[in-house]
Design a protein around this motif. Structure first.
Motif, PDB file in Angstrom:
ATOM      1  N   MET A  76      52.897 -15.436  10.125  1.00 50.18           N
ATOM      2  CA  MET A  76      52.614 -15.176  11.537  1.00 50.18           C
ATOM      3  C   MET A  76      53.414 -13.944  11.950  1.00 50.18           C
ATOM      4  SD  MET A  76      53.007 -17.725  14.842  1.00 50.18           S
ATOM      5  CE  MET A  76      52.175 -19.046  13.973  1.00 50.18           C
ATOM      6  N   LEU A  77      52.711 -12.869  12.288  1.00 51.11           N
ATOM      7  CA  LEU A  77      53.350 -11.612  12.642  1.00 51.11           C
ATOM      8  C   LEU A  77      52.958 -11.213  14.066  1.00 51.11           C
ATOM      9  CD1 LEU A  77      52.751  -9.616   9.334  1.00 51.11           C
ATOM     10  CD2 LEU A  77      54.839 -10.802  10.043  1.00 51.11           C
ATOM     11  N   PHE A  78      53.968 -10.962  14.905  1.00 49.37           N
ATOM     12  CA  PHE A  78      53.733 -10.600  16.298  1.00 49.37           C
ATOM     13  C   PHE A  78      53.834  -9.092  16.482  1.00 49.37           C
ATOM     14  CE2 PHE A  78      54.914 -15.016  16.591  1.00 49.37           C
ATOM     15  CZ  PHE A  78      54.102 -15.507  17.612  1.00 49.37           C
ATOM     16  N   ASN A  79      52.838  -8.507  17.161  1.00 52.09           N
ATOM     17  CA  ASN A  79      52.885  -7.116  17.595  1.00 52.09           C
ATOM     18  C   ASN A  79      53.091  -7.134  19.102  1.00 52.09           C
ATOM     19  OD1 ASN A  79      52.189  -4.490  18.559  1.00 52.09           O
ATOM     20  ND2 ASN A  79      51.074  -4.095  16.659  1.00 52.09           N
ATOM     21  N   ASP A  80      54.351  -7.000  19.537  1.00 55.71           N
ATOM     22  CA  ASP A  80      54.674  -7.161  20.949  1.00 55.71           C
ATOM     23  C   ASP A  80      54.008  -6.103  21.822  1.00 55.71           C
ATOM     24  OD1 ASP A  80      56.272  -9.207  20.055  1.00 55.71           O
ATOM     25  OD2 ASP A  80      58.083  -7.968  19.992  1.00 55.71           O
ATOM     26  N   GLY A  81      53.961  -4.868  21.313  1.00 60.14           N
ATOM     27  CA  GLY A  81      53.400  -3.786  22.116  1.00 60.14           C
ATOM     28  C   GLY A  81      51.928  -3.989  22.406  1.00 60.14           C
ATOM     29  N   GLN A  82      51.180  -4.493  21.434  1.00 59.71           N
ATOM     30  CA  GLN A  82      49.740  -4.701  21.609  1.00 59.71           C
ATOM     31  C   GLN A  82      49.391  -6.097  22.100  1.00 59.71           C
ATOM     32  OE1 GLN A  82      47.781  -3.659  17.942  1.00 59.71           O
ATOM     33  NE2 GLN A  82      48.366  -1.498  18.067  1.00 59.71           N
ATOM     34  N   GLY A  83      50.368  -6.998  22.124  1.00 59.04           N
ATOM     35  CA  GLY A  83      50.088  -8.367  22.544  1.00 59.04           C
ATOM     36  C   GLY A  83      49.200  -9.106  21.570  1.00 59.04           C
ATOM     37  N   ILE A  84      49.468  -8.925  20.279  1.00 58.81           N
ATOM     38  CA  ILE A  84      48.635  -9.520  19.234  1.00 58.81           C
ATOM     39  C   ILE A  84      49.519 -10.307  18.280  1.00 58.81           C
ATOM     40  CG2 ILE A  84      47.186  -9.013  17.213  1.00 58.81           C
ATOM     41  CD1 ILE A  84      46.166  -6.561  18.717  1.00 58.81           C
ATOM     42  N   VAL A  85      49.027 -11.441  17.816  1.00 58.31           N
ATOM     43  CA  VAL A  85      49.679 -12.175  16.740  1.00 58.31           C
ATOM     44  C   VAL A  85      48.677 -12.300  15.593  1.00 58.31           C
ATOM     45  CG1 VAL A  85      49.082 -14.384  17.832  1.00 58.31           C
ATOM     46  CG2 VAL A  85      50.782 -14.315  16.013  1.00 58.31           C
ATOM     47  N   ASN A  86      49.084 -11.841  14.431  1.00 55.81           N
ATOM     48  CA  ASN A  86      48.246 -11.922  13.238  1.00 55.81           C
ATOM     49  C   ASN A  86      48.680 -13.128  12.416  1.00 55.81           C
ATOM     50  OD1 ASN A  86      46.538  -9.372  13.268  1.00 55.81           O
ATOM     51  ND2 ASN A  86      48.597  -8.509  13.550  1.00 55.81           N
ATOM     52  N   VAL A  87      47.745 -14.044  12.226  1.00 57.29           N
ATOM     53  CA  VAL A  87      48.036 -15.291  11.522  1.00 57.29           C
ATOM     54  C   VAL A  87      47.269 -15.325  10.206  1.00 57.29           C
ATOM     55  CG1 VAL A  87      47.968 -17.808  11.632  1.00 57.29           C
ATOM     56  CG2 VAL A  87      48.332 -16.482  13.723  1.00 57.29           C
ATOM     57  N   LYS A  88      47.992 -15.614   9.138  1.00 55.31           N
ATOM     58  CA  LYS A  88      47.359 -15.872   7.851  1.00 55.31           C
ATOM     59  C   LYS A  88      47.463 -17.366   7.602  1.00 55.31           C
ATOM     60  CE  LYS A  88      47.588 -14.647   2.930  1.00 55.31           C
ATOM     61  NZ  LYS A  88      48.355 -13.893   1.900  1.00 55.31           N
ATOM     62  N   ALA A  89      46.317 -18.026   7.467  1.00 54.08           N
ATOM     63  CA  ALA A  89      46.343 -19.490   7.393  1.00 54.08           C
ATOM     64  C   ALA A  89      45.190 -20.023   6.570  1.00 54.08           C
ATOM     65  CB  ALA A  89      46.296 -20.085   8.797  1.00 54.08           C
ATOM     66  N   ALA A  90      45.397 -21.229   6.056  1.00 60.20           N
ATOM     67  CA  ALA A  90      44.321 -21.988   5.421  1.00 60.20           C
ATOM     68  C   ALA A  90      43.611 -22.749   6.527  1.00 60.20           C
ATOM     69  CB  ALA A  90      44.897 -22.945   4.386  1.00 60.20           C
ATOM     70  N   VAL A  91      42.446 -22.253   6.949  1.00 61.02           N
ATOM     71  CA  VAL A  91      41.759 -22.817   8.112  1.00 61.02           C
ATOM     72  C   VAL A  91      40.781 -23.892   7.684  1.00 61.02           C
ATOM     73  CG1 VAL A  91      42.004 -20.642   9.352  1.00 61.02           C
ATOM     74  CG2 VAL A  91      39.899 -21.103   8.088  1.00 61.02           C
ATOM     75  N   GLN A  92      40.473 -24.757   8.661  1.00 61.05           N
ATOM     76  CA  GLN A  92      39.497 -25.823   8.449  1.00 61.05           C
ATOM     77  C   GLN A  92      38.118 -25.318   8.875  1.00 61.05           C
ATOM     78  OE1 GLN A  92      40.660 -28.668   6.990  1.00 61.05           O
ATOM     79  NE2 GLN A  92      42.583 -27.521   6.953  1.00 61.05           N
ATOM     80  N   GLY A  93      37.246 -25.021   7.903  1.00 58.81           N
ATOM     81  CA  GLY A  93      35.923 -24.526   8.224  1.00 58.81           C
ATOM     82  C   GLY A  93      35.909 -23.018   8.379  1.00 58.81           C
ATOM     83  N   SER A  94      34.772 -22.489   8.840  1.00 57.99           N
ATOM     84  CA  SER A  94      34.593 -21.051   9.018  1.00 57.99           C
ATOM     85  C   SER A  94      34.873 -20.648  10.458  1.00 57.99           C
ATOM     86  CB  SER A  94      33.152 -20.663   8.653  1.00 57.99           C
ATOM     87  OG  SER A  94      32.902 -19.323   9.002  1.00 57.99           O
ATOM     88  N   LEU A  95      35.645 -19.581  10.631  1.00 58.79           N
ATOM     89  CA  LEU A  95      35.958 -19.104  11.981  1.00 58.79           C
ATOM     90  C   LEU A  95      34.760 -18.451  12.642  1.00 58.79           C
ATOM     91  CD1 LEU A  95      39.481 -17.549  11.359  1.00 58.79           C
ATOM     92  CD2 LEU A  95      38.952 -19.706  12.482  1.00 58.79           C
ATOM     93  N   THR A  96      33.741 -18.132  11.877  1.00 61.16           N
ATOM     94  CA  THR A  96      32.556 -17.484  12.436  1.00 61.16           C
ATOM     95  C   THR A  96      31.454 -18.476  12.780  1.00 61.16           C
ATOM     96  OG1 THR A  96      31.660 -17.116  10.210  1.00 61.16           O
ATOM     97  CG2 THR A  96      33.018 -15.365  11.166  1.00 61.16           C
ATOM     98  N   SER A  97      31.720 -19.780  12.593  1.00 64.29           N
ATOM     99  CA  SER A  97      30.704 -20.785  12.906  1.00 64.29           C
ATOM    100  C   SER A  97      30.619 -20.996  14.411  1.00 64.29           C
ATOM    101  CB  SER A  97      31.052 -22.115  12.220  1.00 64.29           C
ATOM    102  OG  SER A  97      32.219 -22.673  12.811  1.00 64.29           O
ATOM    103  N   GLU A  98      29.643 -21.782  14.844  1.00 67.23           N
ATOM    104  CA  GLU A  98      29.470 -22.045  16.271  1.00 67.23           C
ATOM    105  C   GLU A  98      30.645 -22.824  16.847  1.00 67.23           C
ATOM    106  OE1 GLU A  98      25.797 -23.957  16.996  1.00 67.23           O
ATOM    107  OE2 GLU A  98      24.558 -22.239  16.420  1.00 67.23           O
ATOM    108  N   THR A  99      31.360 -23.535  15.982  1.00 63.85           N
ATOM    109  CA  THR A  99      32.497 -24.324  16.449  1.00 63.85           C
ATOM    110  C   THR A  99      33.594 -23.429  16.998  1.00 63.85           C
ATOM    111  OG1 THR A  99      32.018 -26.001  14.805  1.00 63.85           O
ATOM    112  CG2 THR A  99      34.205 -26.056  15.793  1.00 63.85           C
ATOM    113  N   TYR A 100      33.813 -22.280  16.353  1.00 62.89           N
ATOM    114  CA  TYR A 100      34.860 -21.357  16.764  1.00 62.89           C
ATOM    115  C   TYR A 100      34.221 -20.039  17.184  1.00 62.89           C
ATOM    116  CZ  TYR A 100      37.547 -24.619  13.904  1.00 62.89           C
ATOM    117  OH  TYR A 100      38.100 -25.746  13.367  1.00 62.89           O
ATOM    118  N   THR A 101      34.295 -19.708  18.459  1.00 63.98           N
ATOM    119  CA  THR A 101      33.786 -18.441  18.954  1.00 63.98           C
ATOM    120  C   THR A 101      34.872 -17.756  19.743  1.00 63.98           C
ATOM    121  OG1 THR A 101      32.886 -19.532  20.921  1.00 63.98           O
ATOM    122  CG2 THR A 101      31.392 -19.239  19.079  1.00 63.98           C
TER     123      THR A 101
END
Length: 264
Positions: A76-101
């Protein structure tokens, strides 16, 4: 992993009092958007108090059903200036499915309920075990929550929530959004491997349906609040076997659901 931020900032204001205007310094609650990217995919933007962000991101992702445990998060890496957190994770299912938009979760909780409906069906659970609390412990826990809520006292613009175990406060979190404050507690509990059946939550805001659902996702079966519940919240709490105690003020309170867990 986590970058800490202050809750407030100072600003000059004009105050009217006793028939005259005066300039003074006032403390204002901070509010910032934090965009979560998971495995290079933009997932959600949370408008929040920028503090305890690691807890909030972990709790939010678990609440949404994206991860099952803290160990699913590899980085988990935070970019304070841009207000972004980049997360590398083993996710449950596909992030591009209808469940996650991709969506924005605002700090105005009442209009964000529809964002949670699909994940609710996967992650909300009936509480099978929860602690029993005496009436005196309910009152004491709420006093403890209020006494340590420095940001609320100085700004009046945040929600406070705390986890208790055996009458002792384990952790407290503050946020402009009540769902964010609960996500921060959820993330803390996951990171520290707390067993939810031992825990209760004290909360400063009203008991809404989304608050009850959030407690069920956390696996916590007792919710204490200084405010009132909604009718839908009471129905959900009854269905999910969650004890809801509201209007905890002075030396009294109302028990709305599952009163057998509250003892004299």
């Amino acid at each position: 992993m986590e970058k800490e931020f202050k809750h407030t900032t100072e600003r000059k204001i004009t105050r009217y009092e006793n028939g005259e205007f005066k300039e003074k310094e006032d403390l204002i609650a901070l509010e910032k958007p934090i965009t979560i990217r998971i495995n290079h995919t933009e997932f959600a933007t949370l408008v929040c108090t920028p503090d305890h962000l690691e807890d909030m991101v972990i709790g939010f992702l678990a609440s949404e059903g994206v991860i099952r445990s803290y160990h699913d998060v590899e980085e988990m890496l935070f970019n304070d200036g841009q207000g972004i957190v980049n997360v590398k994770a083993a996710v449950q299912g596909s992030l591009t499915s209808e469940t996650y938009t991709k969506r924005v979760i605002s700090s105005c909780c009442g209009k964000s309920r529809h964002f949670y409906l699909q994940s609710d069906s996967k992650t909300a659970r009936t509480i099978m075990k929860a602690p029993e609390l005496t009436a005196s412990v309910c009152l004491a826990n709420m006093r403890t929550l209020q006494e340590q809520s420095a940001t609320f006292k100085s700004t009046g613009g945040v929600h406070n929530a705390a986890i208790f175990k055996n009458g002792e406060m384990v952790a407290s979190r503050t946020d402009i959004g009540r769902h964010n404050a609960l996500d921060k507690l959820y993330g803390y509990a996951l990171r520290h491997h707390l067993h939810p059946s031992d825990l209760s939550v004290a909360f400063s805001g009203r008991i809404s349906s989304e608050v009850v659902i959030k407690l069920s996702k956390m696996g916590i079966g007792v919710l204490l609040s200084k405010s009132a519940p909604t009718e839908l919240a009471i129905q959900l709490a009854d269905d999910l076997n969650i004890t809801t105690v509201g209007f905890i003020r002075h030396e009294g309170f109302n028990v709305y659901t599952k009163p057998e867990r509250i003892l004299i």
